[in-house]
Design an enzyme around this catalytic site. Structure first.
Site, PDB file in Angstrom:
ATOM      1  CG  ASP A  97      22.394 -30.487 -15.727  1.00  0.00           C
ATOM      2  OD1 ASP A  97      22.553 -30.806 -15.406  1.00  0.00           O
ATOM      3  OD2 ASP A  97      23.360 -30.073 -16.840  1.00  0.00           O
ATOM      4  CG  ASP A 152      19.699 -23.253 -20.835  1.00  0.00           C
ATOM      5  OD1 ASP A 152      19.673 -24.067 -21.564  1.00  0.00           O
ATOM      6  OD2 ASP A 152      21.528 -23.954 -21.249  1.00  0.00           O
ATOM      7  CB  CYS A 198      24.647  -1.145 -20.471  1.00  0.00           C
ATOM      8  SG  CYS A 198      24.598  -2.041 -19.164  1.00  0.00           S
ATOM      9  CB  CYS A 228      25.338  -3.105 -15.759  1.00  0.00           C
ATOM     10  SG  CYS A 228      26.587  -2.799 -16.625  1.00  0.00           S
ATOM     11  CB  CYS A 250      27.799   0.325 -18.498  1.00  0.00           C
ATOM     12  SG  CYS A 250      28.334  -1.075 -19.669  1.00  0.00           S
ATOM     13  CG  HIS A 280      28.032  -5.065 -20.043  1.00  0.00           C
ATOM     14  ND1 HIS A 280      27.399  -4.153 -19.878  1.00  0.00           N
ATOM     15  CD2 HIS A 280      28.392  -5.811 -20.667  1.00  0.00           C
ATOM     16  CE1 HIS A 280      26.932  -4.382 -21.364  1.00  0.00           C
ATOM     17  NE2 HIS A 280      27.574  -5.170 -22.070  1.00  0.00           N
TER      18      HIS A 280
END
Ligand SMILES: [Zn+2]
Ligand SMILES: [Zn+2]
Lengths: 397, 346
Positions: A98, A274, A312, A314, A317, A342
């Site tokens: 930014d 974002d 999920c 990930c 999980c 996660h």
């Protein structure tokens, strides 16, 4: 990688036949990015204790970093010496920074905006004033070396009623863009995105977009939203502004990260998002799920031996139960780490589902299913119904 | 000296909270449960009959043998320490030392009774504590009571300190008599363990006496002060400092790895300058990267110890490490003196 002369190639792969949603491949100096994309925020050259390879494993292709923070620490000299932020932090993927202006306005109370730039009181030295000019912002962003860098813009609160001031900010933002482009030291490896301003006034958004479109840039951002305006106002501005920007260039909506907002804005033709929300909410013990979020601090999870989300994939999980996370969430930093993994996986999965449904020409069905899961009573908020209607998805069907 | 005990010098990974994610294959790792965390100071002076206080982040928990064994059964470790009263140190009064031994014998007997009847723990390796502070008579009493008991596979020499960073500066001379006594009396086929953040010099000396198992709490306290272990274990390699502190400004623009040539994830991917930045802005990743390097270096150190035992060169390693450690301590002391002088001049 990009072809050397052009640091951003945006290739549209599929377009939704009903809405304005599209899937594209954006090629940047540090790799390819599949859009629509959500960019997690790693403020200080790291993302909540995650190793760069953990982010890679999560499929993150582009990450956002904050110029204000990095400009303060480690500072542009160190970053220049290190060969840029990519090398400094060991991140091979793409980066976006930014301008630093927004951070200053929100972090430092005494900011004053003049034609020169944003003036604020130094944090380290109470007596001295520091000025962030468009040139200075670009200089720091050149040292950081992100693939996409943002112009310094004149931000006015979206809830401000002062149209005269807002109009001033629109014109000033364009003047500052020209100064940024002039000061840009690495145009062949970094892309400056201008930022459309104008808060909630359509006529001002139009002026802003038309001015900026005349500049030679490779992508555009819509700024000044997500600042406390109503969801209805927010979605109207996005719906109005997105088509003012060239179709063949990426459109970035700043500061948006809730699943429903992302889906609606994708339908309106936004490509990049974002938000600190997914990582920030992890710090407060919250895990994102399709229907909102689980606050794992709550007692009800004490004996819940399910994963956060059974679908999920990930590592959190796959390995840990809600009961375990509940047990450690208030005491251990590792809980924040596990929830961050996660939540990033959740955002990644969401974006992938959006892209796949667009490619397979079933995006409208995807949107309807998502909304119906979120509002099983069919009590859709008005803004969702009207926003989707404006892009030809009728929830009342 | 009991050479045959050296070969088993083990390395026990303390499951650091930050590391759960990274230590993939944790399930295939041998797990060992101890009563207290040797990296954190155990508050001394809180005594309850038949209970050991455990200080957790959510407050004090009182453990008796039954409660403790319930926890052990739920953890199902490969190896565990029986409950003990290790709340003694070099300054403890005789009355406290005597009480610690009484309590420990009592805890061990009760825990063993539970162990005997537990199907879950049938194959678990049992380590019994020997307490008694620095009183050799008390140590002897504890040993005589426990050393020939069935089901005990090894012993922990407990009650030398109250854990935490101060253990780094305990010298071997202070503990030597206790170590000698226990090593001499314990049957040859038992494993021996000492816990705490001992510095590498003291560790080597304990290994030379026949202690087999230590923990990584030393890495934890080094990381806590934002430092990285860089001592050399090979006299032919280029000598580095014993330890470097990543808070020092000189590392801000130093883009080499912590220890050139180190094969850990931190050193292969990240620089001193990046870690300096992370530590300065208090980002979690800083201590994570330091932990990875420090544990890797400590692992290498124990690998080297085992190798030297096999080759009969442990005293050479001892001299090399001692030299570096002493130089570093001198440097710190001189730094402190300089600071004191400067302060006086002001
Ligand atoms: Zn998950
Ligand atoms: Zn290393």
């Amino acid at each position: 990688m990009s072809d050397g002369t052009n640091p951003l190639v945006f290739k549209i792969i599929s377009e939704c036949k009903t809405t304005r949603a599209r899937v594209a491949k954006m090629t940047l100096p540090h790799g390819e990015v599949d859009t629509p994309v959500f960019m997690p925020v790693g403020t200080q050259g790291t993302l909540k204790g995650l190793l760069p390879e953990q982010l890679e494993n999560l499929g993150v292709q582009i990450m956002l970093s904050n110029t204000y923070h990095l400009g303060t620490h480690p500072g542009p000299e160190i970053l220049e010496k290190a060969g840029g932020l990519h090398k400094f932090m060991g991140w091979k993927g793409c980066l976006l920074t930014d301008s630093g202006g927004f951070q200053m306005v929100s972090l430092l109370k005494l900011a004053e905006i003049t034609e020169d730039g944003v003036k604020f009181q130094s944090l380290s030295d109470q007596k001295s004033e520091v000025m962030l000019t468009p040139e200075h912002s670009i200089e720091i962003q050149n040292a950081i070396g992100a693939d996409i860098i943002m112009q310094l813009d004149d931000v006015v609160k979206t809830t401000s009623p002062n149209k005269e001031r807002i109009e001033q900010s629109v014109h000033r933002t364009t003047r500052w863009l020209d100064r940024c482009l002039k000061a840009h030291g690495k145009p062949d490896i970094q892309n400056i995105f201008p930022i459309v301003q104008g808060t909630l006034f359509q006529d001002l958004r139009k002026i802003s977009a038309e001015d900026l479109v005349q500049r030679n840039v490779r992508g555009y951002a819509i700024g000044g939203l997500s600042g406390g305006e109503s969801k209805l106002d927010f979605s109207k501005v996005v719906n109005y502004t997105a088509p003012l920007l060239p179709k063949e260039k990426p459109r970035y909506l700043m500061g948006v990260g809730f699943a429903i907002d992302i889906i609606v804005c994708c339908a309106m033709g936004i490509d990049m998002f974002d938000c600190v929300f997914p990582t920030r909410t992890a710090r407060f013990g919250c895990a994102l799920i399709k229907t909102g979020q689980l606050n794992l601090k709550q007692k009800q999870y004490k004996k819940d031996y399910n994963p956060i989300d059974k679908d999920c994939s990930c590592s959190t999980c796959k390995t840990y139960t809600r009961a375990y996370l509940h047990g450690i969430v208030t005491m251990h930093t590792v809980a924040c780490h596990l929830l961050t993994v996660h939540n990033i996986a959740f955002q990644q999965h969401l974006m992938k589902s959006i892209r796949e449904s667009i490619k397979e020409q079933r995006f409208p069905e995807f949107v309807k299913n998502f909304v119906n899961e979120l509002y099983p009573q069919r009590d859709y908020p008005e803004w969702v119904t009207s926003a989707l209607k404006s892009v030809n998805i009728d929830l009342t069907d | 000296m009991k050479q045959h005990l050296w070969r088993t010098t083990l390395y026990v990974v303390q499951v650091s909270e930050n590391l759960c994610l990274l230590l993939t294959g944790m399930k295939s790792c041998i797990s060992c449960v101890s009563v207290q965390d040797p990296g954190d100071l155990t508050q001394p002076g809180h005594h309850y009959k038949d209970y050991v206080p455990l200080w957790t982040r959510s407050g004090k928990i009182l453990l008796n043998s039954d409660k403790y064994m319930d926890i052990i059964e739920s953890f199902k470790p490969d190896m565990y320490y029986l409950l003990s009263d290790g709340d003694t140190n070099v300054a403890s009064a005789q009355k406290r030392v005597t009480k610690a031994v009484d309590n420990t014998i009592n805890f061990v007997n009760k825990c063993l009774e539970r162990h005997k009847n537990s199907t879950i723990l049938q194959n678990a390796f049992v380590m019994a504590p020997i307490t008694g502070g620095y009183c050799l008579r008390s140590r002897k009493r504890c040993l005589d009571e426990l050393k020939d008991k069935e089901l005990i596979d090894g012993f922990l020499i407990d009650g030398l300190h109250n854990n935490g960073p101060e253990v780094e500066f305990l010298t071997f001379a202070e503990i030597k008599d206790v170590i000698d006594l226990v090593v001499k009396d314990v049957p040859d086929n038992k494993l021996l363990s000492v816990q705490g953040c001992w510095n590498p010099v003291t560790l080597i000396k304990m290994v030379q006496k026949g202690i087999d198992v230590f923990d990584t709490s030393y890495c934890y306290i080094v990381t806590e002060r934002s430092s990285a272990l860089t001592f050399s274990m090979d006299k032919d390699s280029k000598m580095q400092a014993y330890e470097i502190n990543l808070r020092q400004l000189r590392y801000a623009d130093d883009f080499q790895p912590i220890l050139p040539g180190c094969e850990c994830l931190t050193c292969t991917k990240h620089s001193r300058g990046y870690i300096y930045h992370l530590v300065a802005v208090q980002e979690l990743l800083g201590s994570l990267l330091l932990t990875i390097h420090n544990i890797h270096h400590f692992m290498k150190f124990f690998e080297k110890i085992r190798h030297c035992i096999a080759e009969g060169t442990l005293s050479e390693l001892e001299n090399l490490v001692t030299k570096q450690f002493d130089e570093y301590q001198d440097e710190i002391m001189q730094g402190k003196e300089k600071k004191v002088l400067n302060d006086e001049n002001l």
